[in-house]
Scaffold this motif. Structure first.
Motif, mmCIF file in Angstrom:
data_model
loop_
_atom_site.group_PDB
_atom_site.id
_atom_site.type_symbol
_atom_site.label_atom_id
_atom_site.label_comp_id
_atom_site.label_asym_id
_atom_site.label_seq_id
_atom_site.Cartn_x
_atom_site.Cartn_y
_atom_site.Cartn_z
ATOM 1 N N MET A 5 14.423 19.353 34.734
ATOM 2 C CA MET A 5 13.180 20.049 35.119
ATOM 3 C C MET A 5 14.417 19.714 36.880
ATOM 4 S SD MET A 5 9.964 19.873 35.993
ATOM 5 C CE MET A 5 10.199 18.529 37.256
ATOM 6 N N LEU A 6 14.242 18.461 37.356
ATOM 7 C CA LEU A 6 15.581 18.278 38.272
ATOM 8 C C LEU A 6 16.698 19.710 38.937
ATOM 9 C CD1 LEU A 6 14.481 14.799 39.115
ATOM 10 C CD2 LEU A 6 13.071 16.702 40.076
ATOM 11 N N SER A 7 17.784 18.695 37.813
ATOM 12 C CA SER A 7 18.588 19.622 37.714
ATOM 13 C C SER A 7 18.687 21.064 37.851
ATOM 14 C CB SER A 7 19.879 19.663 36.198
ATOM 15 O OG SER A 7 19.154 20.310 35.265
ATOM 16 N N LEU A 8 18.344 21.601 37.612
ATOM 17 C CA LEU A 8 17.243 23.844 38.068
ATOM 18 C C LEU A 8 16.674 23.435 38.948
ATOM 19 C CD1 LEU A 8 16.057 23.469 34.094
ATOM 20 C CD2 LEU A 8 18.166 25.022 35.023
ATOM 21 N N GLY A 9 16.462 22.887 39.747
ATOM 22 C CA GLY A 9 16.315 22.870 41.281
ATOM 23 C C GLY A 9 14.268 22.680 41.603
ATOM 24 N N LEU A 10 14.363 22.372 40.275
ATOM 25 C CA LEU A 10 12.409 22.223 39.702
ATOM 26 C C LEU A 10 12.171 20.955 40.308
ATOM 27 C CD1 LEU A 10 12.302 24.552 36.101
ATOM 28 C CD2 LEU A 10 11.499 25.012 39.059
ATOM 29 N N SER A 11 11.201 20.674 41.055
ATOM 30 C CA SER A 11 11.398 19.112 41.629
ATOM 31 C C SER A 11 9.551 18.799 41.539
ATOM 32 C CB SER A 11 11.469 19.368 43.811
ATOM 33 O OG SER A 11 11.125 19.956 44.036
ATOM 34 N N ARG A 12 8.824 19.639 41.444
ATOM 35 C CA ARG A 12 7.439 19.688 41.463
ATOM 36 C C ARG A 12 6.726 19.564 40.131
ATOM 37 N NH1 ARG A 12 9.620 21.117 46.015
ATOM 38 N NH2 ARG A 12 7.895 20.281 48.415
ATOM 39 N N VAL A 13 5.511 18.430 40.030
ATOM 40 C CA VAL A 13 5.058 18.595 38.437
ATOM 41 C C VAL A 13 3.570 18.848 38.965
ATOM 42 C CG1 VAL A 13 6.592 18.099 37.218
ATOM 43 C CG2 VAL A 13 5.152 16.885 37.792
ATOM 44 N N LEU A 14 2.882 19.497 37.956
ATOM 45 C CA LEU A 14 1.271 19.300 38.130
ATOM 46 C C LEU A 14 0.396 18.895 36.858
ATOM 47 C CD1 LEU A 14 -1.571 19.617 39.032
ATOM 48 C CD2 LEU A 14 -1.216 22.344 38.287
ATOM 49 N N LEU A 15 0.043 17.133 36.884
ATOM 50 C CA LEU A 15 -0.438 15.683 36.036
ATOM 51 C C LEU A 15 -1.462 16.342 35.141
ATOM 52 C CD1 LEU A 15 1.486 13.035 36.742
ATOM 53 C CD2 LEU A 15 2.898 15.291 34.978
ATOM 54 N N PHE A 16 -1.745 16.744 34.138
ATOM 55 C CA PHE A 16 -3.241 16.447 33.459
ATOM 56 C C PHE A 16 -2.473 15.822 32.474
ATOM 57 C CE2 PHE A 16 -2.073 20.997 34.753
ATOM 58 C CZ PHE A 16 -3.584 21.457 34.841
ATOM 59 N N GLY A 17 -4.126 15.132 32.681
ATOM 60 C CA GLY A 17 -3.913 13.622 31.460
ATOM 61 C C GLY A 17 -4.663 13.861 30.323
ATOM 62 N N ILE A 36 -2.946 8.621 33.928
ATOM 63 C CA ILE A 36 -2.672 9.671 35.131
ATOM 64 C C ILE A 36 -1.813 8.607 35.440
ATOM 65 C CG2 ILE A 36 -3.275 10.573 37.465
ATOM 66 C CD1 ILE A 36 -2.349 12.896 34.875
ATOM 67 N N GLN A 37 -2.508 7.927 35.950
ATOM 68 C CA GLN A 37 -2.145 6.278 36.749
ATOM 69 C C GLN A 37 -0.614 6.318 36.859
ATOM 70 O OE1 GLN A 37 -4.996 7.565 36.075
ATOM 71 N NE2 GLN A 37 -6.404 7.031 37.464
ATOM 72 N N LYS A 38 -0.631 5.320 35.813
ATOM 73 C CA LYS A 38 0.588 5.128 35.291
ATOM 74 C C LYS A 38 1.635 5.697 34.673
ATOM 75 C CE LYS A 38 -1.205 3.664 30.405
ATOM 76 N NZ LYS A 38 -1.692 2.882 29.777
ATOM 77 N N ALA A 39 1.180 6.953 34.568
ATOM 78 C CA ALA A 39 2.233 8.404 34.740
ATOM 79 C C ALA A 39 2.700 8.534 35.737
ATOM 80 C CB ALA A 39 2.031 9.710 33.951
ATOM 81 N N VAL A 40 1.603 8.725 36.814
ATOM 82 C CA VAL A 40 2.513 8.516 38.767
ATOM 83 C C VAL A 40 3.744 7.468 38.769
ATOM 84 C CG1 VAL A 40 1.813 8.915 40.610
ATOM 85 C CG2 VAL A 40 0.736 11.039 39.101
ATOM 86 N N ARG A 41 3.299 6.200 38.358
ATOM 87 C CA ARG A 41 3.658 5.537 38.650
ATOM 88 C C ARG A 41 5.195 5.092 38.123
ATOM 89 N NH1 ARG A 41 -1.094 2.463 39.047
ATOM 90 N NH2 ARG A 41 -0.637 1.758 35.896
ATOM 91 N N LYS A 42 5.683 5.888 37.062
ATOM 92 C CA LYS A 42 6.415 5.544 36.286
ATOM 93 C C LYS A 42 6.990 6.704 36.905
ATOM 94 C CE LYS A 42 8.404 5.658 31.560
ATOM 95 N NZ LYS A 42 9.206 4.920 31.188
ATOM 96 N N ASN A 93 -3.762 6.010 45.577
ATOM 97 C CA ASN A 93 -2.930 4.465 45.056
ATOM 98 C C ASN A 93 -1.550 5.092 43.919
ATOM 99 O OD1 ASN A 93 -4.640 2.899 46.993
ATOM 100 N ND2 ASN A 93 -6.409 2.683 45.678
ATOM 101 N N ALA A 94 -1.773 5.525 43.288
ATOM 102 C CA ALA A 94 -0.632 5.357 42.102
ATOM 103 C C ALA A 94 0.730 5.876 42.499
ATOM 104 C CB ALA A 94 -1.094 6.077 40.973
ATOM 105 N N GLY A 95 0.365 6.782 43.679
ATOM 106 C CA GLY A 95 1.414 7.286 44.650
ATOM 107 C C GLY A 95 1.378 9.086 44.644
ATOM 108 N N VAL A 96 0.668 9.130 44.331
ATOM 109 C CA VAL A 96 0.680 11.058 43.785
ATOM 110 C C VAL A 96 0.735 12.150 45.708
ATOM 111 C CG1 VAL A 96 -1.869 11.267 44.297
ATOM 112 C CG2 VAL A 96 -0.885 12.766 43.520
#
Length: 174
Positions: A5-17, A36-42, A93-96
């Motif tokens: 995704m990043l190699s294509l210039g896409l740098s944003r994601v919207l997460l649903f848990g 969500i919190q675990k995914a954001v931190r990772k 707190n997770a970093g979103v």
């Protein structure tokens, strides 16, 4: 997938848990060990350049399928706002980078901005869905996260698709 995704210039994601367990309040939405919190931190650790947006809602986390706290079978706005505050602070707190409330609760954007600012998360943006219709449009999402209401419907807090005037008012309020 993120590298691609990043190699294509896409740098944003919207997460649903999709949580492992559901309860009447959707308490997994504010758990430090929530999906969500675990995914954001990772993701932030492995891809610091990634801009992460999280969906803010409860329907996929509640055992009844509604977007907040039910009291006597009806969604309770203020109790839900209290839980929204816990959810967004946990995501922050997770970093979103941005939160995206989709629950159509009166006062949600103001409450979110207030609680983020109070907790020194001034830089976190809010992308409100503003208008969410009570319709079958969301059927595929509800099937994917098993969030169809077990009783009643969402018409008391989501928009009537035929009421364009009220929809514009909701956008302006947000």
């Amino acid at each position: 997938e993120i590298d691609s995704m990043l190699s294509l210039g896409l740098s944003r994601v919207l997460l649903f848990g999709i949580p492992d367990k559901k309860d009447a309040l959707g308490s997994e939405t504010w758990s430090d060990n929530g999906i969500i919190q675990k995914a954001v931190r990772k993701l932030k650790k492995e891809f610091p350049e990634l801009f992460i947006i999280t969906d803010v809602c409860f329907c996929g986390y509640t055992d009844h399928g509604h977007c907040g706290v039910l009291k006597d079978g009806i969604l309770h706005n203020d109790m839900t706002l209290s839980n929204v505050a816990k959810q967004v602070v946990s995501h922050a707190n997770a970093g979103v980078d941005m939160v995206a409330p989709s629950l159509m609760i009166d006062g949600m954007v103001g409450e979110i901005r207030s609680v983020l600012d109070k907790n020194d998360f001034h830089e976190i943006s809010i992308m409100s869905y503003a208008i969410k219709y009570a319709s079958s449009f969301y059927g595929p999402f509800r099937d994917a996260v098993d969030s169809a209401p077990k009783q009643g419907d969402r018409r008391t807090y989501q928009m009537d698709p035929a009421n364009g005037r009220e929809a514009l008012k909701e956008v302006e309020l947000d």
